[in-house]
Design an enzyme around this catalytic site. Structure first.
Site, mmCIF file in Angstrom:
data_model
loop_
_atom_site.group_PDB
_atom_site.id
_atom_site.type_symbol
_atom_site.label_atom_id
_atom_site.label_comp_id
_atom_site.label_asym_id
_atom_site.label_seq_id
_atom_site.Cartn_x
_atom_site.Cartn_y
_atom_site.Cartn_z
ATOM 1 C CE LYS A 13 -9.495 33.551 -7.460
ATOM 2 N NZ LYS A 13 -9.223 32.356 -6.618
ATOM 3 N NE ARG A 88 -14.833 30.807 -9.518
ATOM 4 C CZ ARG A 88 -14.368 31.670 -8.626
ATOM 5 N NH1 ARG A 88 -14.415 32.954 -8.851
ATOM 6 N NH2 ARG A 88 -13.848 31.230 -7.498
ATOM 7 N NE ARG A 123 -10.420 32.619 1.840
ATOM 8 C CZ ARG A 123 -10.587 32.513 0.520
ATOM 9 N NH1 ARG A 123 -9.925 33.326 -0.301
ATOM 10 N NH2 ARG A 123 -11.381 31.590 0.034
ATOM 11 N NE ARG A 156 -15.025 32.918 0.877
ATOM 12 C CZ ARG A 156 -14.494 32.936 -0.332
ATOM 13 N NH1 ARG A 156 -13.615 33.878 -0.650
ATOM 14 N NH2 ARG A 156 -14.829 32.034 -1.218
ATOM 15 N NE ARG A 167 -14.507 27.820 -2.678
ATOM 16 C CZ ARG A 167 -13.862 28.467 -1.710
ATOM 17 N NH1 ARG A 167 -13.906 28.020 -0.467
ATOM 18 N NH2 ARG A 167 -13.183 29.547 -1.970
HETATM 19 P P1 ADP Z 1 -12.157 32.045 -4.261
HETATM 20 O O1 ADP Z 1 -11.454 33.353 -4.473
HETATM 21 O O2 ADP Z 1 -11.806 31.429 -2.969
HETATM 22 O O3 ADP Z 1 -12.031 31.127 -5.407
HETATM 23 P P2 ADP Z 1 -14.536 33.583 -4.751
HETATM 24 O O4 ADP Z 1 -14.777 34.556 -3.648
HETATM 25 O O5 ADP Z 1 -13.932 34.082 -5.996
HETATM 26 O O6 ADP Z 1 -13.697 32.372 -4.137
HETATM 27 O O7 ADP Z 1 -15.881 32.835 -5.136
HETATM 28 C C1 ADP Z 1 -16.698 32.238 -4.151
HETATM 29 C C2 ADP Z 1 -17.870 31.546 -4.834
HETATM 30 O O8 ADP Z 1 -18.652 32.517 -5.557
HETATM 31 C C3 ADP Z 1 -17.494 30.492 -5.879
HETATM 32 O O9 ADP Z 1 -17.263 29.231 -5.284
HETATM 33 C C4 ADP Z 1 -18.739 30.503 -6.780
HETATM 34 O O10 ADP Z 1 -19.800 29.770 -6.191
HETATM 35 C C5 ADP Z 1 -19.142 31.980 -6.767
HETATM 36 N N1 ADP Z 1 -18.524 32.722 -7.905
HETATM 37 C C6 ADP Z 1 -17.581 33.698 -7.832
HETATM 38 N N2 ADP Z 1 -17.260 34.143 -9.059
HETATM 39 C C7 ADP Z 1 -18.007 33.426 -9.941
HETATM 40 C C8 ADP Z 1 -18.120 33.383 -11.358
HETATM 41 N N3 ADP Z 1 -17.366 34.178 -12.156
HETATM 42 N N4 ADP Z 1 -18.998 32.505 -11.908
HETATM 43 C C9 ADP Z 1 -19.750 31.696 -11.141
HETATM 44 N N5 ADP Z 1 -19.686 31.667 -9.819
HETATM 45 C C10 ADP Z 1 -18.822 32.521 -9.198
HETATM 46 P P1 ADP Z 2 -8.172 33.714 -3.455
HETATM 47 O O1 ADP Z 2 -8.719 35.113 -3.652
HETATM 48 O O2 ADP Z 2 -7.420 33.231 -4.651
HETATM 49 O O3 ADP Z 2 -9.229 32.745 -3.022
HETATM 50 P P2 ADP Z 2 -6.783 34.806 -1.119
HETATM 51 O O4 ADP Z 2 -6.052 35.976 -1.658
HETATM 52 O O5 ADP Z 2 -7.989 35.076 -0.303
HETATM 53 O O6 ADP Z 2 -7.106 33.751 -2.304
HETATM 54 O O7 ADP Z 2 -5.754 33.918 -0.283
HETATM 55 C C1 ADP Z 2 -6.187 32.717 0.357
HETATM 56 C C2 ADP Z 2 -5.536 32.625 1.742
HETATM 57 O O8 ADP Z 2 -4.127 32.369 1.601
HETATM 58 C C3 ADP Z 2 -5.658 33.888 2.575
HETATM 59 O O9 ADP Z 2 -5.743 33.514 3.925
HETATM 60 C C4 ADP Z 2 -4.340 34.630 2.299
HETATM 61 O O10 ADP Z 2 -3.969 35.490 3.358
HETATM 62 C C5 ADP Z 2 -3.363 33.472 2.125
HETATM 63 N N1 ADP Z 2 -2.314 33.731 1.121
HETATM 64 C C6 ADP Z 2 -2.402 34.442 -0.029
HETATM 65 N N2 ADP Z 2 -1.231 34.415 -0.703
HETATM 66 C C7 ADP Z 2 -0.371 33.681 0.046
HETATM 67 C C8 ADP Z 2 1.009 33.282 -0.106
HETATM 68 N N3 ADP Z 2 1.723 33.648 -1.176
HETATM 69 N N4 ADP Z 2 1.553 32.514 0.870
HETATM 70 C C9 ADP Z 2 0.825 32.133 1.951
HETATM 71 N N5 ADP Z 2 -0.450 32.462 2.155
HETATM 72 C C10 ADP Z 2 -1.060 33.237 1.221
#
Ligand code: ADP
Ligand code: ADP
Ligand code: ZN
Length: 220
Positions: A13, A88, A123, A156, A167
């Site tokens: 994302k 979410r 990551r 992270r 998660r």
């Molecule tokens: P990822 O992109 O890896 O899913 P995020 O950075 O979006 O992780 O979110 C990290 C953490 O922040 C989540 O596991 C949750 O605890 C919290 N969080 C983020 N967005 C929301 C949301 N919209 N509602 C509730 N908790 C959230």
């Molecule tokens: P999210 O915001 O959904 O948690 P990220 O954009 O941070 O996800 O991506 C999670 C990890 O996977 C990061 O280390 C990123 O560089 C890697 N990644 C993202 N898209 C791809 C892809 N299409 N193929 C391989 N690795 C990816």
């Protein structure tokens, strides 16, 4: 355009959000980045959110919804935005609708669960701008430094395999139903996230430009 990007943790994302918003010239609003910023600064918001994030659970709605409301009403969102990581849950989606925010499209990136742990373990993120890298799939030009702002990248704390599993479970239980909610409104665009980063961006940008020309025709 008012956009939402959805997907499991590690689906890509944040990576896609950055590419899309650079192209479209709209801000990306990542609730995860905002919460991590609050924790780093030691604010009340950060103190309230921390334990939930450490466990891989959702931060309570009253905290997150107020935060998003404040961002969306700011001047920089007036020409559109991309929400990354919100809504979410169905409750969050309904509260967004109650705010009177009109959404043009919801992008859902689909990635197999088995791929997620590998993506998370490699990551590395930027504390300055939130940019996301991967040691193998998307390395920074200078090892350990952000391409955009040169800040030192970090892993992270919630990207360890155990928290990632929680998660993922949280995602399947609380967030996946949101896809149906938006599909019912004809807004959902599903994208296969098991391909290279550039391929995915191309598919998304093509879909959005088709949507843009359709909206222009509808207006005429
Ligand atoms: P990822 O992109 O890896 O899913 P995020 O950075 O979006 O992780 O979110 C990290 C953490 O922040 C989540 O596991 C949750 O605890 C919290 N969080 C983020 N967005 C929301 C949301 N919209 N509602 C509730 N908790 C959230
Ligand atoms: P999210 O915001 O959904 O948690 P990220 O954009 O941070 O996800 O991506 C999670 C990890 O996977 C990061 O280390 C990123 O560089 C890697 N990644 C993202 N898209 C791809 C892809 N299409 N193929 C391989 N690795 C990816
Ligand atoms: Zn950076």
């Amino acid at each position: 355009m008012n956009l939402i990007i959805m997907g499991a943790p590690g689906a890509g994302k944040g990576t896609q959000a950055q590419i899309i918003t650079d192209k479209l010239g709209i801000p990306a609003i990542s609730t995860g980045d905002i919460l991590r910023g609050a924790i780093k600064e030691g604010t009340e918001l950060g103190r309230a959110a921390r334990s939930y994030m450490d466990r891989g659970e959702l931060v309570p709605d009253d905290i997150v919804i107020g935060m998003v409301k404040q961002y969306l009403s700011s001047e920089r969102c007036k020409n559109g935005f991309l929400l990354d990581g919100f809504p979410r849950s169905i409750e969050q989606a309904e509260s967004l609708a109650r705010l009177g925010v009109k959404i043009d499209a919801v992008l859902a990136i689909e990635v197999d669960d088995e791929k997620i742990v590998e993506r998370m373990s490699g990551r590395r993120v930027c504390p300055g701008c939130g940019a996301s890298y991967h040691l193998k799939y998307n390395p920074p030009k200078t090892p350990g430094r952000c391409d955009r702002c040169s800040a030192e990248l970090y892993a992270r704390s919630d990207d360890n395999p155990e928290t990632v599993r929680t998660r993922l479970a949280t995602y399947h239980r609380q967030t996946e139903p949101v896809k149906k909610y938006y599909a019912g409104q004809g807004l959902l665009i599903t994208v296969d996230g098991n391909q290279a980063i550039e391929e995915i961006s191309k598919i998304i940008l093509d879909a959005l430009s088709r949507l843009g020309s359709k909206n222009d025709t509808d207006k005429k």
